[in-house]
Design a protein around this motif. Sequence first.
Motif, PDB file in Angstrom:
ATOM      1  N   LYS A   2       0.914  -1.192  -0.093  1.00  0.00           N
ATOM      2  CA  LYS A   2      -0.004  -0.072   0.074  1.00  0.00           C
ATOM      3  C   LYS A   2       0.823   1.148   0.157  1.00  0.00           C
ATOM      4  O   LYS A   2       0.598   2.090  -0.756  1.00  0.00           O
ATOM      5  CB  LYS A   2      -1.057   0.096   1.280  1.00  0.00           C
ATOM      6  CG  LYS A   2      -1.655   1.119   1.370  1.00  0.00           C
ATOM      7  CD  LYS A   2      -2.863   1.281   0.215  1.00  0.00           C
ATOM      8  CE  LYS A   2      -3.872   2.413   0.460  1.00  0.00           C
ATOM      9  NZ  LYS A   2      -3.798   3.337  -0.465  1.00  0.00           N
ATOM     10  N   ALA A   3       1.880   1.062   0.897  1.00  0.00           N
ATOM     11  CA  ALA A   3       2.922   2.574   0.869  1.00  0.00           C
ATOM     12  C   ALA A   3       3.451   2.744  -0.605  1.00  0.00           C
ATOM     13  O   ALA A   3       3.746   3.814  -1.001  1.00  0.00           O
ATOM     14  CB  ALA A   3       3.841   2.429   1.939  1.00  0.00           C
ATOM     15  N   ALA A   4       3.988   1.730  -1.254  1.00  0.00           N
ATOM     16  CA  ALA A   4       4.399   1.602  -2.474  1.00  0.00           C
ATOM     17  C   ALA A   4       3.691   2.293  -3.437  1.00  0.00           C
ATOM     18  O   ALA A   4       3.873   3.085  -4.291  1.00  0.00           O
ATOM     19  CB  ALA A   4       5.238   0.342  -2.936  1.00  0.00           C
ATOM     20  N   GLU A   5       2.503   1.746  -3.603  1.00  0.00           N
ATOM     21  CA  GLU A   5       1.501   2.258  -4.188  1.00  0.00           C
ATOM     22  C   GLU A   5       1.239   3.610  -4.069  1.00  0.00           C
ATOM     23  O   GLU A   5       1.028   4.425  -5.159  1.00  0.00           O
ATOM     24  CB  GLU A   5       0.186   1.450  -4.257  1.00  0.00           C
ATOM     25  CG  GLU A   5      -1.002   1.727  -5.173  1.00  0.00           C
ATOM     26  CD  GLU A   5      -2.404   1.057  -5.157  1.00  0.00           C
ATOM     27  OE1 GLU A   5      -3.143   1.672  -5.649  1.00  0.00           O
ATOM     28  OE2 GLU A   5      -2.364   0.126  -4.331  1.00  0.00           O
TER      29      GLU A   5
ATOM     30  N   ARG B 231       1.922   6.647  -7.139  1.00  0.00           N
ATOM     31  CA  ARG B 231       0.755   7.494  -7.509  1.00  0.00           C
ATOM     32  C   ARG B 231       1.037   8.906  -7.298  1.00  0.00           C
ATOM     33  O   ARG B 231       0.616   9.663  -8.191  1.00  0.00           O
ATOM     34  CB  ARG B 231      -0.729   7.108  -6.957  1.00  0.00           C
ATOM     35  CG  ARG B 231      -1.149   5.571  -7.573  1.00  0.00           C
ATOM     36  CD  ARG B 231      -2.565   5.284  -7.115  1.00  0.00           C
ATOM     37  NE  ARG B 231      -2.885   4.069  -7.484  1.00  0.00           N
ATOM     38  CZ  ARG B 231      -3.534   3.801  -8.713  1.00  0.00           C
ATOM     39  NH1 ARG B 231      -3.094   4.552  -9.731  1.00  0.00           N
ATOM     40  NH2 ARG B 231      -3.504   2.545  -8.911  1.00  0.00           N
ATOM     41  N   ALA B 232       1.606   9.215  -6.059  1.00  0.00           N
ATOM     42  CA  ALA B 232       2.002  10.656  -5.713  1.00  0.00           C
ATOM     43  C   ALA B 232       3.125  11.186  -6.416  1.00  0.00           C
ATOM     44  O   ALA B 232       3.105  12.286  -6.965  1.00  0.00           O
ATOM     45  CB  ALA B 232       1.934  10.609  -4.306  1.00  0.00           C
ATOM     46  N   GLU B 233       4.182  10.250  -6.794  1.00  0.00           N
ATOM     47  CA  GLU B 233       5.338  11.031  -7.333  1.00  0.00           C
ATOM     48  C   GLU B 233       5.990  10.530  -8.777  1.00  0.00           C
ATOM     49  O   GLU B 233       6.731  11.030  -9.340  1.00  0.00           O
ATOM     50  CB  GLU B 233       6.467  10.691  -6.334  1.00  0.00           C
ATOM     51  CG  GLU B 233       6.197  11.099  -4.866  1.00  0.00           C
ATOM     52  CD  GLU B 233       6.170  12.570  -4.794  1.00  0.00           C
ATOM     53  OE1 GLU B 233       6.503  13.359  -5.705  1.00  0.00           O
ATOM     54  OE2 GLU B 233       5.716  13.100  -3.722  1.00  0.00           O
TER      55      GLU B 233
ATOM     56  N   ARG C 163       4.088  17.676 -13.606  1.00  0.00           N
ATOM     57  CA  ARG C 163       3.898  18.795 -12.411  1.00  0.00           C
ATOM     58  C   ARG C 163       5.357  18.948 -11.667  1.00  0.00           C
ATOM     59  O   ARG C 163       5.756  20.116 -11.400  1.00  0.00           O
ATOM     60  CB  ARG C 163       2.865  17.978 -11.334  1.00  0.00           C
ATOM     61  CG  ARG C 163       2.400  19.107 -10.204  1.00  0.00           C
ATOM     62  CD  ARG C 163       1.282  18.554  -9.460  1.00  0.00           C
ATOM     63  NE  ARG C 163       1.453  17.287  -9.009  1.00  0.00           N
ATOM     64  CZ  ARG C 163       0.800  16.453  -9.299  1.00  0.00           C
ATOM     65  NH1 ARG C 163      -0.223  16.300 -10.433  1.00  0.00           N
ATOM     66  NH2 ARG C 163       0.966  15.030  -8.915  1.00  0.00           N
ATOM     67  N   TYR C 164       5.896  17.987 -11.404  1.00  0.00           N
ATOM     68  CA  TYR C 164       7.371  18.278 -11.040  1.00  0.00           C
ATOM     69  C   TYR C 164       8.136  18.983 -11.989  1.00  0.00           C
ATOM     70  O   TYR C 164       8.665  20.145 -11.333  1.00  0.00           O
ATOM     71  CB  TYR C 164       8.078  16.854 -10.353  1.00  0.00           C
ATOM     72  CG  TYR C 164       9.500  16.959 -10.173  1.00  0.00           C
ATOM     73  CD1 TYR C 164      10.038  17.603  -8.780  1.00  0.00           C
ATOM     74  CD2 TYR C 164      10.428  16.667 -11.196  1.00  0.00           C
ATOM     75  CE1 TYR C 164      11.395  17.705  -8.805  1.00  0.00           C
ATOM     76  CE2 TYR C 164      11.877  16.893 -10.812  1.00  0.00           C
ATOM     77  CZ  TYR C 164      12.233  17.476  -9.786  1.00  0.00           C
ATOM     78  OH  TYR C 164      13.444  17.720  -9.153  1.00  0.00           O
TER      79      TYR C 164
END
Length: 93
Positions: free
Chosen positions: A61-64, A68-70, A78-79
């Motif tokens: 879950k943390a990896a997903e 998705r965020a970065e 966006r970055y």
Amino acid sequence: FRTYEAAICGSVPVLNRPTIHRYKPLREGEHCFYYDVEDGDLVRVMEAALADRARLSRMAKAAEDLVRAEHTQAALARYVAETTLATHRAGGP
């Protein structure tokens, strides 16, 4: 991008230890497992990883979430846009 695709699909990536600095990397023990290329290290890492299934679920879950965020195309675009605008505002090239 295969590593990020695996994370979005709910897997915990198992990767050879990177030798370069990476942008917003998957963190060992939080998002993924790294192994060294020494004989037997991949087996050692996999056996340790499979010993705690609840941890694997949390890591997946943390990896997903991180990917998705970065690391999606939208996040990377966006970055680039934000970094370019900040550089311009600061008087950079």
